[in-house]
Design a protein around this motif. Structure first.
Motif, short mmCIF file in Angstrom:
data_model
loop_
_atom_site.label_atom_id
_atom_site.label_comp_id
_atom_site.label_asym_id
_atom_site.label_seq_id
_atom_site.Cartn_x
_atom_site.Cartn_y
_atom_site.Cartn_z
N SER A 2 0.82 -1.20 0.00
CA SER A 2 0.00 0.00 0.00
C SER A 2 0.86 1.25 0.00
CB SER A 2 -0.91 0.01 1.23
OG SER A 2 -1.80 -1.06 1.21
N THR A 4 0.45 5.74 0.55
CA THR A 4 -0.46 6.74 1.10
C THR A 4 -0.68 7.87 0.10
OG1 THR A 4 1.44 7.76 2.21
CG2 THR A 4 0.05 6.31 3.52
N CYS A 5 -1.93 8.27 -0.05
CA CYS A 5 -2.26 9.36 -0.96
C CYS A 5 -2.10 10.69 -0.24
CB CYS A 5 -3.69 9.18 -1.49
SG CYS A 5 -4.97 9.76 -0.37
N HIS A 9 -4.92 8.45 2.81
CA HIS A 9 -5.49 7.12 2.68
C HIS A 9 -4.43 6.09 2.31
CE1 HIS A 9 -9.21 9.60 1.71
NE2 HIS A 9 -9.53 8.93 2.78
N SER A 11 -3.71 3.48 -0.11
CA SER A 11 -4.23 3.15 -1.44
C SER A 11 -3.61 1.87 -1.97
CB SER A 11 -3.96 4.31 -2.41
OG SER A 11 -4.30 3.96 -3.73
N ASP A 12 -4.44 1.09 -2.67
CA ASP A 12 -3.94 -0.12 -3.32
C ASP A 12 -3.29 0.19 -4.66
OD1 ASP A 12 -4.92 -1.67 -1.24
OD2 ASP A 12 -6.88 -1.89 -2.19
N GLU A 13 -3.42 1.44 -5.13
CA GLU A 13 -2.87 1.84 -6.41
C GLU A 13 -1.90 3.00 -6.19
OE1 GLU A 13 -6.31 2.87 -8.63
OE2 GLU A 13 -7.23 0.90 -8.41
N TYR A 16 -3.50 6.73 -8.78
CA TYR A 16 -4.65 7.44 -8.27
C TYR A 16 -5.14 6.69 -7.04
CZ TYR A 16 -4.78 10.20 -12.53
OH TYR A 16 -4.46 11.05 -13.55
N CYS A 17 -5.48 7.43 -6.01
CA CYS A 17 -5.89 6.79 -4.76
C CYS A 17 -7.12 5.90 -4.98
CB CYS A 17 -6.21 7.86 -3.71
SG CYS A 17 -6.80 7.16 -2.14
N SER A 18 -7.06 4.66 -4.50
CA SER A 18 -8.17 3.73 -4.67
C SER A 18 -9.32 4.05 -3.73
CB SER A 18 -7.69 2.30 -4.41
OG SER A 18 -7.16 2.16 -3.10
N VAL A 19 -9.12 5.01 -2.80
CA VAL A 19 -10.18 5.39 -1.87
C VAL A 19 -10.90 6.66 -2.32
CG1 VAL A 19 -10.70 6.10 0.50
CG2 VAL A 19 -9.05 4.30 0.08
N SER A 27 4.83 8.73 -5.60
CA SER A 27 4.35 7.44 -5.10
C SER A 27 5.48 6.51 -4.69
CB SER A 27 3.47 6.77 -6.16
OG SER A 27 4.18 6.60 -7.38
#
Length: 214
Positions: A2, A4-5, A9, A11-13, A16-19, A27
């Motif tokens: 993971s 952090t955006c 959050h 994020s799994d990506e 772009y934040c997955s949340v 990144s």
């Protein structure tokens, strides 16, 4: 792993934040320095949880909760679901369609690691009092009637509302990256009545056009 955006959050990506759909900056550095403890501490200090659903606040300056649309400014719960048409006033058959397309021209900053999906035009009949538009999230039990595969869209981005008289309106839900109607920004939380041919654009590449049913 993971990352952090900018909003804090996990994020799994990493693009772009997955949340919340926010653009991820730096990144690789975030991936190297991320830890669950640091993320949790940052969220506790900078992103207080929604008092209604407990979701960490997506944007400290954002007005609405990403999940339940709690209004942080007025300290009031999110909007109630639109009332279902009843009796003789209810339209017997929808006269409207929502045509969804992936418009690559809207993606002003293309990211090779996150290209638009190769999906054809999708058509949704406006037959329910409200149709939620956004990214599906099974963990939060968010299953939009119009699901988007667009990392720039929120999970609860907007709704299309069908009134008893057959008119259709757009309800922006205070999304992180906003919504446009015919190229102009829609005020967060506002409801705009639509007409034939109106175009709604959101996220990185999503275009939705209101069409009369043949």
């Amino acid at each position: 792993m993971s990352v952090t955006c900018p909003a804090g959050h996990a994020s799994d990506e990493n693009d772009y934040c997955s949340v919340c759909g926010a653009v991820m900056h730096g990144s690789q550095l975030l991936a190297a320095t991320y830890s669950p403890a640091r993320a949790a501490h940052g969220l506790a200090l900078l992103r207080p949880a929604c008092p209604v659903c407990g979701e960490p606040r997506a944007d400290i300056d954002g007005r609405f909760c990403e999940v339940c649309r709690y209004d942080f400014a007025d300290r009031t719960p999110g909007p109630a679901p639109a009332a279902s048409p009843q009796g003789a006033n209810a339209p017997s058959r929808s006269t409207w369609l929502l045509v969804l397309t992936v418009d690559r021209s809207l993606d002003t900053e293309p990211d090779p690691s996150s290209p638009p999906p190769l999906e054809s035009e999708l058509v949704f009949a406006v037959e329910q009092p409200e149709l939620l538009v956004g990214r599906r999230d099974d963990k939060q039990n968010i299953r939009p009637a119009i699901p988007l595969h667009d990392p720039g869209a929120s999970r609860r981005h907007a709704k299309f509302l069908l009134a008893a008289d057959g008119t259709v309106s757009l309800h922006d839900l205070g999304s992180t990256n906003g919504t446009k109607l015919n190229g102009l920004d829609v005020v967060a939380g506002s409801i705009r009545e639509l007409k034939e041919g109106d175009e709604v654009t959101l996220g990185r590449w999503t275009r939705i056009v209101l069409r009369a049913r043949p």
